[in-house]
Design an enzyme around this catalytic site. Structure first.
Site, PDB file in Angstrom:
ATOM      1  N   GLU A 206       0.824  -1.219   0.000  1.00 45.50           N
ATOM      2  CA  GLU A 206       0.000   0.000   0.000  1.00 45.50           C
ATOM      3  C   GLU A 206       0.856   1.266   0.000  1.00 45.50           C
ATOM      4  OE1 GLU A 206      -2.756  -0.283   3.238  1.00 45.50           O
ATOM      5  OE2 GLU A 206      -4.116  -1.550   2.105  1.00 45.50           O
TER       6      GLU A 206
ATOM      7  N   GLU B 202      -6.679  -7.822  -0.150  1.00 42.29           N
ATOM      8  CA  GLU B 202      -6.997  -7.846   1.284  1.00 42.29           C
ATOM      9  C   GLU B 202      -8.425  -7.397   1.492  1.00 42.29           C
ATOM     10  OE1 GLU B 202      -4.556  -5.321   3.714  1.00 42.29           O
ATOM     11  OE2 GLU B 202      -2.728  -5.867   2.660  1.00 42.29           O
TER      12      GLU B 202
HETATM   13  C1  GAL Z   1      -4.013  -2.806   5.291  1.00 41.82           C
HETATM   14  C2  GAL Z   1      -2.569  -3.239   5.268  1.00 41.82           C
HETATM   15  C3  GAL Z   1      -2.382  -4.537   6.017  1.00 41.82           C
HETATM   16  C4  GAL Z   1      -3.066  -4.475   7.351  1.00 41.82           C
HETATM   17  C5  GAL Z   1      -4.522  -4.129   7.140  1.00 41.82           C
HETATM   18  C6  GAL Z   1      -5.338  -4.093   8.398  1.00 41.82           C
HETATM   19  O1  GAL Z   1      -4.173  -1.474   4.911  1.00 41.82           O
HETATM   20  O2  GAL Z   1      -2.117  -3.404   3.956  1.00 41.82           O
HETATM   21  O3  GAL Z   1      -1.012  -4.797   6.181  1.00 41.82           O
HETATM   22  O4  GAL Z   1      -2.448  -3.509   8.133  1.00 41.82           O
HETATM   23  O5  GAL Z   1      -4.589  -2.864   6.537  1.00 41.82           O
HETATM   24  O6  GAL Z   1      -6.674  -3.758   8.092  1.00 41.82           O
END
Ligand code: GAL
Length: 685
Positions: free
Chosen positions: A173, A330
């Protein structure tokens, strides 16, 4: 083609389906990818075998590994410890679980930050950010670049031919949570970027309008990053700094990607985007630099309509991916840990969320993260395997989702076709939200979401388009908040409407050019002729103030003194500062239609103008779909797949003929979707 209920098998086949996916798609898994971030370095090695066994049980076929493991693979400068990662990748490969291998460069280790303390980012206010977190690097730092290059090279050399590795995951990110850096190194890099953009200082002085407040530069070295100053800093300078930041981060990505391409040819490279939520990066540009687009999405959990926001982000992701399948890199099985109130997902919600992404083009459903951590800042974040283990509802739903995705394997590689388009532009977002706009109530996403929400409620599927992109495929293009409209974008919109297209434009669009300079003459300079009107004055409303329109629409935040110059008024202001004047207008332009909405109308009130616009181009929103039922179609060479997601508290019936893939039941004309349920109907073409 034959349809039927796929038995509950794992999609862990080692061979890809020939021709089923674009060339740059990871060679495995063959079906829809399922899994998540896996951080085994946080656990004793004995736990790994259990992890892998449970992954098999859940149908996991792809995991992202090593994303934050820099200190574990390079515990001190130049000393590499890959033995644990070797064992892990072998273990995963033996279980036929493919690996998306991270370069660990989002979390520089403490030895690095200790040795190079000035690499830590500096905020606009001059605060040097501390260590002990992650993402603590200045995007323009040569020391960071060198260290990231070294560790990436080592990883690429070691794992280029490892059979488990099917995808590279560069960094994490970019731009979130820190994008901009205002240190001296960044300021120097900004000056280099400006030299490349403007070539001579006169051009920069002209573009930035530096005669204002005596800001004229006589030498490049006088230019600084736009730090917090006594008052508002030159908006064109800030806009360029936003462009520079996106490019500076992109250089970091490219540097690692090029190493990976050179040393590990044939393995696609991605970096996880945060579309719609990360303002720092111009993802239209970024998307052309990745082999496959991947996105992270987290619900704004407290919002009652968070599933509509999810749909919007998924549509935006597919759009920057140019319609190709993308990876949901994710999302969460339940609550996150970083919102004010981390609302847990209720039974069935994770499934609806996951399959909504699939409906809108995702061929991968991945989570942050596999196993809930016991320590560290994210220990209250949900996971596929919760703290409570396999006896939990979340685990059961995770296993069931694996079965669902296995049944949805035929969707892999199929495409979503949209009904209408919305223009989206990061530069317009940056510019609109700088200081000293006519009202603090103007925000970029608000108008986009308002129009998107109404299109969603009208059951229309939306593509997002760049303002200078090809609009020819759409009967209708919505243009919300395009405050910054380049001459090329204006020409594009004009040509599109002239040729028979239809646009709906919201207020405060077409106001400034790429340098944040107001177009000469009356507003909206870039779109005046297209809309057939002039806005003599903006009339921002007081907090809580409302205006009524002759068609019953109620607006807030904004009104305008509109003068017709070819357009006709569809609705006029009944009260408020523009009482008696045009509020919603229509203009025939060439073979097409241009509609304009000069106040902030909400939800149902937008339905009126959109319905008029639909009628003008013969676009018929699908009939017979109950409210709060989402219907999206993916189409392949032999079949189309209608995904129906029921967000209602009661069952809903939708007309469709084919074979339902999740239950294996035939649908001879309609399917009934239980409350909160999802159905996917395959129909032969
Ligand atoms: C995302 C990030 C992950 C984790 C996640 C938690 O933005 O890429 O590593 O931190 O948030 O929601």
């Amino acid at each position: 083609m034959r349809f039927g209920h796929s038995p509950a098998t794992l999609d862990t086949t080692l061979d890809a389906v020939p021709g089923a996916a674009p060339a740059q798609w990871p060679r495995r898994p063959a079906g829809i990818a399922y899994g998540g971030d896996y951080n085994p370095e946080q656990w004793p090695e004995e736990v790994w075998a259990e992890d892998v066994a449970l992954m098999r049980e859940a149908g996991v076929n792809l995991v992202s590994v090593g994303i934050f493991a820099w200190a574990m693979v390079e515990p001190e400068e130049g000393r590499y410890t890959f033995d644990w990662l070797d064992r892990l990748l072998d273990l995963l490969h033996a279980a036929e679980i493919a690996v998306d291998l991270g370069t660990p460069t989002a979390a520089p280790p403490s030895w690095f930050l200790h040795r190079h303390p000035h690499v830590r980012p500096v905020t606009r206010d001059g605060q040097v950010l501390g260590s002990g977190g992650r993402q603590s690097f200045c995007p323009s730092s040569p020391e960071y670049a060198a260290a990231a290059e070294r560790v990436t090279t080592q990883l690429a050399r070691r794992y280029a031919t490892h059979p488990a590795v099917v995808l590279w995951h560069v960094n994490n990110e970019y731009g979130a949570p820190v994008g901009e850096c205002y240190c001296a190194v960044s300021a120097a890099a900004f000056r280099d970027w400006l030299r490349a953009r403007y070539r001579d200082l006169d051009a920069l002085n002209e573009a930035w309008g530096t005669t204002f407040w005596s800001q004229r530069y006589g030498d490049w070295s006088e230019i600084d990053a736009p730090r917090t100053a006594a008052t508002v800093v030159n908006p064109a300078q800030r806009l360029d700094f936003a462009r520079f930041t996106s490019d500076a981060l992109l250089d970091n990505y490219r540097r690692e990607r090029d190493i990976l391409h050179r040393l590990a040819p044939g393995i696609p490279v991605t970096t996880n985007f945060q579309l719609a939520n990360c303002k720092a990066l111009d993802y239209w540009r970024w998307a052309t630099e990745v082999d496959v687009v991947s996105n992270d999405h987290y619900l704004q959990a407290e919002r009652a309509d968070n599933h509509v926001e999810l749909a919007m982000c998924a549509d935006l992701t597919r759009s920057v991916a140019a319609g190709r399948p993308w990876l949901l890199m994710e999302h969460s099985t339940s609550a996150v840990n970083w919102q004010a109130r981390n609302i847990a997902k209720r039974p069935g919600e994770m499934r609806r969320n996951s399959l909504a992404h699939v409906a809108r083009g995702a061929d991968a459903v991945l989570f942050f993260q596999w196993r809930a951590g016991r320590r560290g800042a994210e220990k209250f974040h949900s996971a596929m395997l919760p703290h409570g283990g396999t006896g939990t509802r979340i685990w059961r739903e995770v296993v069931d989702l694996g079965l669902d995705l296995s049944a949805l394997r035929p969707l892999r590689g199929t495409r979503v076709s949209a009904d209408v388009a919305i223009v989206w532009d990061w530069a317009a977002w940056w510019a609109l939200e700088l200081e000293w706009r006519p009202s603090v109530d103007l925000t970029y996403r608000e108008r986009i979401e308002a129009y998107y929400g109404q299109l969603w409620r009208d059951h229309l599927t939306v593509d997002f388009v760049h303002p200078e992109g090809d609009l020819g495929a759409y009967p209708l293009v919505v243009v919300p908040s395009l405050y910054l409209t380049t001459p090329a974008a204006a020409a594009n919109l004009r040509a599109y409407v002239d040729g028979g297209g239809s646009v709906v434009v919201s207020y405060f669009s077409g106001i400034v050019d790429a340098d944040d300079a107001v177009y000469p003459g009356a507003y909206p300079g870039a779109l005046r002729d297209l809309l057939g009107l002039e806005v003599e004055e903006f009339l921002p409303l007081r907090e809580g103030e409302r205006v009524r329109l002759s068609d019953g629409t109620v607006g807030d935040v904004w009104a305008e003194d509109v003068r017709l110059a070819g357009a006709t008024a569809v609705a006029t202001y009944v009260d408020g500062p523009a009482a008696g004047g045009p509020a919603i207008t229509h203009h025939r332009f060439g073979a097409g239609h241009a509609w304009y909405v000069s106040t902030r109308a909400h939800g149902e009130d937008l339905r009126g103008v959109l319905r008029n616009a639909y009628a003008g181009v013969g676009l018929m929103p699908p009939a017979g779909i109950p409210d709060d039922v989402e219907v999206v179609r993916r189409t392949g060479p032999d079949a189309s797949y209608t995904v129906i997601i029921n967000h209602r508290a009661d069952a809903a019936t939708v007309a469709v003929t084919g074979m339902e893939l999740l239950t294996g039941e035939p649908c001879p004309g309609s399917v009934t979707v239980p409350a909160g349920g999802v159905r996917v109907v395959a129909s032969s073409r």
